[in-house]
Design a protein around this motif. Structure first.
Motif, short mmCIF file in Angstrom:
data_model
loop_
_atom_site.label_atom_id
_atom_site.label_comp_id
_atom_site.label_asym_id
_atom_site.label_seq_id
_atom_site.Cartn_x
_atom_site.Cartn_y
_atom_site.Cartn_z
N UNK A 43 -31.86 93.26 -10.70
CA UNK A 43 -32.09 92.19 -11.68
C UNK A 43 -31.11 91.03 -11.48
N UNK A 44 -31.62 89.81 -11.75
CA UNK A 44 -30.79 88.63 -11.83
C UNK A 44 -31.41 87.68 -12.84
N UNK A 45 -30.64 86.68 -13.26
CA UNK A 45 -31.14 85.74 -14.25
C UNK A 45 -31.69 84.49 -13.59
N UNK A 46 -32.84 84.03 -14.08
CA UNK A 46 -33.41 82.76 -13.61
C UNK A 46 -32.69 81.60 -14.30
N UNK A 47 -32.97 80.38 -13.85
CA UNK A 47 -32.37 79.19 -14.47
C UNK A 47 -32.73 79.08 -15.95
N UNK A 48 -33.90 79.61 -16.31
CA UNK A 48 -34.34 79.53 -17.71
C UNK A 48 -33.81 80.69 -18.56
N UNK A 49 -32.98 81.57 -17.93
CA UNK A 49 -32.36 82.66 -18.68
C UNK A 49 -33.22 83.91 -18.81
N UNK A 50 -34.26 84.03 -17.96
CA UNK A 50 -35.11 85.23 -17.95
C UNK A 50 -34.61 86.19 -16.87
N UNK A 51 -34.65 87.51 -17.19
CA UNK A 51 -34.31 88.50 -16.16
C UNK A 51 -35.48 88.61 -15.18
N UNK A 52 -35.17 88.44 -13.91
CA UNK A 52 -36.19 88.49 -12.85
C UNK A 52 -35.68 89.38 -11.73
N UNK A 53 -36.51 89.59 -10.71
CA UNK A 53 -36.06 90.27 -9.49
C UNK A 53 -36.00 89.25 -8.36
N UNK A 54 -35.35 89.64 -7.30
CA UNK A 54 -35.10 88.71 -6.20
C UNK A 54 -36.39 88.48 -5.42
N UNK A 55 -37.02 87.32 -5.64
CA UNK A 55 -38.31 87.06 -5.02
C UNK A 55 -38.19 86.27 -3.74
N UNK A 56 -37.19 86.58 -2.93
CA UNK A 56 -36.98 85.84 -1.69
C UNK A 56 -36.33 86.76 -0.66
N UNK A 57 -36.45 86.41 0.60
CA UNK A 57 -35.89 87.27 1.66
C UNK A 57 -34.45 86.87 1.96
N UNK A 58 -33.56 87.85 1.85
CA UNK A 58 -32.14 87.61 2.13
C UNK A 58 -31.93 87.53 3.64
N UNK A 59 -31.27 86.46 4.07
CA UNK A 59 -31.01 86.23 5.50
C UNK A 59 -29.56 86.49 5.88
N UNK A 60 -28.66 86.34 4.88
CA UNK A 60 -27.23 86.46 5.15
C UNK A 60 -26.53 86.94 3.88
N UNK A 61 -25.47 87.72 4.06
CA UNK A 61 -24.70 88.17 2.89
C UNK A 61 -23.21 87.94 3.13
N UNK A 62 -22.50 87.85 2.03
CA UNK A 62 -21.03 87.89 2.06
C UNK A 62 -20.61 89.02 1.15
N UNK A 63 -19.76 89.91 1.65
CA UNK A 63 -19.23 91.01 0.84
C UNK A 63 -17.71 90.99 0.98
N UNK A 64 -17.05 90.48 -0.05
CA UNK A 64 -15.59 90.32 0.00
C UNK A 64 -14.94 91.55 -0.62
#
Length: 269
Positions: free
Chosen positions: A80-101
Motif C-alpha cells: 500500500x501507498x498513498x495517492x496525491x488525493x490521500x487514497x490508499x492505492x497499490x503500486x500501479x507502475x513497474x519499478x526500474x531502480x531502487x535505493x535501499x539505505x
C-alpha cells in the motif's frame, strides 16, 4: 549449501514473497496510539504491513532482495501507498531502480534519550522547554526539542552525534515528533517516547544469544525508495523528510515489516 546461496541454480530465480495480512501492529492501531497519531496529523497516513520470504537473507545482496520484492506478483497487488488525493492505492507502475539505505539498529534501551533531560531540553517533570518561534521549512520550531531535531547550528544539536541520528530508534522518534501537516505538538515528552518504544518493539526482532545470554537485535533495516521510468514512485512521487518507507527484515523468521508514512493532513475525525 543453504537455499539461496550464490552459485545455486535456484539462486538465479531470486526471492519469492507472500503477503501476511493476519499480522497486526498494536503500536499503530491501539486506542491510545490512534489518538496520538490523530493529534500529530499522521493517522490514516501511516501503516505497517508484513510480508514473508522464502530464501536465506543475505545483507550484502539487499539491493537484489528489495528489487525482487517490488517485482513479486504477491507484493504488487498488496503493498500500500498513498495517492496525491490521500487514497490508499497499490503500486500501479513497474519499478526500474531502487535505493535501499542501511539504517543502523543497535539501541536496546530508551535511556538513549536521557540526554534530553540532562541538557535541559526536557524538564524533570517531562515538560518540553519552550523557545521563541522560528521556522525550518515546513516545520514550526517552538521548543528546544524541535531545535535539537532540526537546527544544525543550534547550541545543543551535537548532544546527538551523526551516528546517533542515523539509528532507527532516533529516526522513529524524530518522525513522530515532527508529525504530519497539521501536527499539534505535545507539551510533554512521554507520548513521543512511549509511542516510539511501542512501534520499535512491534517492528524490530531480538533474541537472546545462546552462549552469552545477551539480548541481540537480529533485524536489518533499510530506508527504501523506488523509481519507475518517470522518476520516484515509492513511497511517493514527491520527496519529503516525513514521507518514508522502512523495510525491517527479520532473517530468522524470514519476515519483512514495511513501515510507511506519507506527509500530509491526517484523519481528524
Amino acid at each position: 549449501m543453504a537455499a539461496g546461496e550464490p552459485g545455486e541454480p535456484g539462486d538465479q530465480g531470486g526471492y519469492g514473497f507472500r503477503f501476511l495480512p493476519q499480522k497486526t501492529f498494536a503500536s499503530l492501531s491501539s486506542q491510545e496510539s490512534t489518538g496520538r497519531l490523530r493529534q500529530w496529523s499522521m493517522l490514516g497516513r501511516i501503516q505497517a504491513q508484513a510480508f514473508g520470504f522464502d530464501q536465506v537473507f543475505r545483507a550484502y545482496r539487499k539491493d537484489d532482495f528489495v528489487m525482487a520484492f517490488f517485482k513479486d506478483p504477491n507484493v504488487i497487488p498488496n503493498l500500500k501507498l498513498l495517492s496525491d488525493s490521500g487514497q490508499w492505492i497499490t503500486l500501479g507502475t513497474e519499478v526500474k531502480k531502487i535505493e535501499a539505505v542501511n539504517v543502523p539498529c543497535t539501541q536496546l534501551s530508551m535511556s538513549f534519550f536521557k540526554r534530553l533531560y540532562n541538557e535541559d531540553i526536557v524538564r524533570d517533570n517531562g515538560h518540553i522547554v519552550k523557545c521563541l518561534d522560528s521556522f525550518c521549512d515546513p516545520f514550526q520550531i517552538s521548543d528546544e526539542l524541535r531545535k535539537v531535531l532540526l537546527l544544525e547550528d543550534s547550541e545543543k544539536y551535537e548532544i546527538f552525534s551523526q551516528p546517533d541520528r542515523e539509528e532507527f530508534l532516533f529516526c522513529l522518534f524524530k518522525h513522530l515528533c515532527l508529525g504530519g501537516a497539521l501536527c499539534q505538538y505535545e507539551d510533554v515528552i512521554n507520548p513521543y517516547l512511549e509511542t516510539t518504544k511501542l512501534i520499535y518493539k512491534d517492528l524490530v526482532s531480538v533474541r537472546k544469544h545462546p552462549q552469552t545470554k545477551e539480548i541481540q537485535i537480529t533485524s536489518f533495516i533499510f530506508k527504501v525508495t523506488a523509481y519507475d521510468s518517470v522518476g520516484m514512485c515509492y513511497p511517493s512521487r514527491k520527496s519529503h523528510e516525513q514521507t518514508f518507507s522502512y523495510f525491517i527484515v527479520d532473517p530468522i523468521m524470514r519476515h519483512i515489516h514495511v513501515l510507511y508514512h506519507c506527509y500530509g493532513v491526517g484523519d481528524m475525525s
